[in-house]
Design a protein around this motif. Structure first.
Motif, mmCIF file in Angstrom:
data_model
loop_
_atom_site.group_PDB
_atom_site.id
_atom_site.type_symbol
_atom_site.label_atom_id
_atom_site.label_comp_id
_atom_site.label_asym_id
_atom_site.label_seq_id
_atom_site.Cartn_x
_atom_site.Cartn_y
_atom_site.Cartn_z
ATOM 1 N N ALA A 76 0.831 -1.208 0.000
ATOM 2 C CA ALA A 76 0.000 0.000 0.000
ATOM 3 C C ALA A 76 0.864 1.255 0.000
ATOM 4 O O ALA A 76 0.573 2.224 -0.703
ATOM 5 C CB ALA A 76 -0.939 -0.013 1.194
ATOM 6 N N SER A 77 1.949 1.236 0.758
ATOM 7 C CA SER A 77 2.813 2.421 0.793
ATOM 8 C C SER A 77 3.551 2.592 -0.531
ATOM 9 O O SER A 77 3.817 3.718 -0.962
ATOM 10 C CB SER A 77 3.800 2.346 1.957
ATOM 11 O OG SER A 77 4.741 1.315 1.740
ATOM 12 N N LYS A 78 3.866 1.477 -1.198
ATOM 13 C CA LYS A 78 4.513 1.575 -2.509
ATOM 14 C C LYS A 78 3.564 2.184 -3.536
ATOM 15 O O LYS A 78 3.964 3.012 -4.350
ATOM 16 C CB LYS A 78 4.995 0.201 -2.969
ATOM 17 C CG LYS A 78 6.156 -0.320 -2.171
ATOM 18 C CD LYS A 78 6.558 -1.707 -2.613
ATOM 19 C CE LYS A 78 7.670 -2.239 -1.712
ATOM 20 N NZ LYS A 78 8.008 -3.624 -2.041
ATOM 21 N N GLN A 93 1.094 4.202 -2.837
ATOM 22 C CA GLN A 93 0.986 5.623 -2.478
ATOM 23 C C GLN A 93 2.188 6.411 -2.994
ATOM 24 O O GLN A 93 2.031 7.518 -3.486
ATOM 25 C CB GLN A 93 0.850 5.786 -0.956
ATOM 26 C CG GLN A 93 -0.521 5.487 -0.425
ATOM 27 C CD GLN A 93 -1.566 6.378 -1.052
ATOM 28 O OE1 GLN A 93 -2.303 5.930 -1.921
ATOM 29 N NE2 GLN A 93 -1.613 7.626 -0.652
ATOM 30 N N THR A 94 3.375 5.829 -2.875
ATOM 31 C CA THR A 94 4.580 6.490 -3.375
ATOM 32 C C THR A 94 4.506 6.672 -4.888
ATOM 33 O O THR A 94 4.848 7.736 -5.410
ATOM 34 C CB THR A 94 5.842 5.680 -2.995
ATOM 35 O OG1 THR A 94 5.895 5.549 -1.575
ATOM 36 C CG2 THR A 94 7.094 6.360 -3.488
ATOM 37 N N MET A 95 4.039 5.645 -5.603
ATOM 38 C CA MET A 95 3.906 5.756 -7.060
ATOM 39 C C MET A 95 2.896 6.835 -7.427
ATOM 40 O O MET A 95 3.118 7.609 -8.360
ATOM 41 C CB MET A 95 3.515 4.411 -7.675
ATOM 42 C CG MET A 95 4.634 3.400 -7.681
ATOM 43 S SD MET A 95 4.343 1.943 -8.705
ATOM 44 C CE MET A 95 2.796 1.340 -8.136
ATOM 45 N N ILE A 96 1.795 6.893 -6.700
ATOM 46 C CA ILE A 96 0.781 7.919 -6.968
ATOM 47 C C ILE A 96 1.361 9.300 -6.723
ATOM 48 O O ILE A 96 1.158 10.225 -7.518
ATOM 49 C CB ILE A 96 -0.477 7.669 -6.111
ATOM 50 C CG1 ILE A 96 -1.199 6.416 -6.599
ATOM 51 C CG2 ILE A 96 -1.401 8.879 -6.108
ATOM 52 C CD1 ILE A 96 -2.321 5.952 -5.692
ATOM 53 N N GLN A 97 2.121 9.454 -5.648
ATOM 54 C CA GLN A 97 2.727 10.739 -5.315
ATOM 55 C C GLN A 97 3.736 11.151 -6.391
ATOM 56 O O GLN A 97 3.748 12.305 -6.823
ATOM 57 C CB GLN A 97 3.400 10.669 -3.946
ATOM 58 C CG GLN A 97 3.895 11.996 -3.442
ATOM 59 C CD GLN A 97 4.475 11.878 -2.039
ATOM 60 O OE1 GLN A 97 4.783 10.785 -1.567
ATOM 61 N NE2 GLN A 97 4.630 13.011 -1.380
ATOM 62 N N ILE A 98 4.541 10.214 -6.850
ATOM 63 C CA ILE A 98 5.498 10.516 -7.919
ATOM 64 C C ILE A 98 4.755 10.915 -9.193
ATOM 65 O O ILE A 98 5.135 11.868 -9.881
ATOM 66 C CB ILE A 98 6.435 9.315 -8.169
ATOM 67 C CG1 ILE A 98 7.373 9.129 -6.983
ATOM 68 C CG2 ILE A 98 7.224 9.494 -9.456
ATOM 69 C CD1 ILE A 98 8.177 7.840 -7.016
ATOM 70 N N GLY A 99 3.669 10.206 -9.488
ATOM 71 C CA GLY A 99 2.848 10.557 -10.651
ATOM 72 C C GLY A 99 2.290 11.969 -10.557
ATOM 73 O O GLY A 99 2.236 12.701 -11.548
ATOM 74 N N GLU A 100 1.868 12.361 -9.363
ATOM 75 C CA GLU A 100 1.355 13.720 -9.156
ATOM 76 C C GLU A 100 2.459 14.756 -9.362
ATOM 77 O O GLU A 100 2.220 15.815 -9.942
ATOM 78 C CB GLU A 100 0.748 13.849 -7.768
ATOM 79 C CG GLU A 100 -0.564 13.112 -7.615
ATOM 80 C CD GLU A 100 -1.066 13.055 -6.177
ATOM 81 O OE1 GLU A 100 -0.367 13.540 -5.256
ATOM 82 O OE2 GLU A 100 -2.172 12.503 -5.981
#
Length: 137
Positions: free
Chosen positions: A65-67, A69-76
């Motif tokens: 789940a944290s990975k 979230q990290t991918m989503i944050q990088i995408g943003e």
């Protein structure tokens, strides 16, 4: 008369309108086919964690789940950076469009102040191109 013969010789060697339309259709079809192939290729990529038989979907693995979230944050971050780039690029593009449109108006449209057809066509094409780039980004 020599010029007329010369022009008619060259015009007869040009491809027909029907042939050029079919070439356009063929190129468009090949472009769409290539896009479909690439879409299918990207769609087939599985986001998994681990090697071989230990593979599991990324979201269900340890810390998955944290990975995600990290991918989503990088995408943003990437999207924000792309938008900032586009804003700066389009500022320059709009200045260029304005100046080039005025140059086109006075260099090509010789019909007086009423004749803005070429300039409007240039601006319409430019805005369409910019909108396509923005949608694509």
């Amino acid at each position: 008369q020599n010029l007329n013969q010369h022009l008619s010789t060259h015009l007869s060697k040009m491809i027909s309108l029907q042939t050029s339309v079919w070439i356009t259709y063929g190129c468009s079809f090949l472009g769409l086919l290539w896009a479909l192939i690439n879409w299918l290729s990207v769609r087939s990529i599985k986001l998994v964690e681990g090697e071989g038989s230990e593979s599991q979907p990324l979201a269900t693995g340890e810390g998955g789940a944290s990975k995600i979230q990290t991918m989503i944050q990088i995408g943003e971050y990437i999207a924000r950076g792309a938008n900032a780039f586009l804003v700066q690029e389009y500022k320059i593009c709009f200045i260029f469009m304005l100046l080039m449109g005025i140059i086109i108006k006075f260099a090509i449209d010789k019909g007086g102040m009423q004749d803005w057809a070429t300039t409007l066509a240039f601006w319409t094409g430019s805005i369409t191109s910019i909108a396509s780039g923005f949608i694509g980004m």
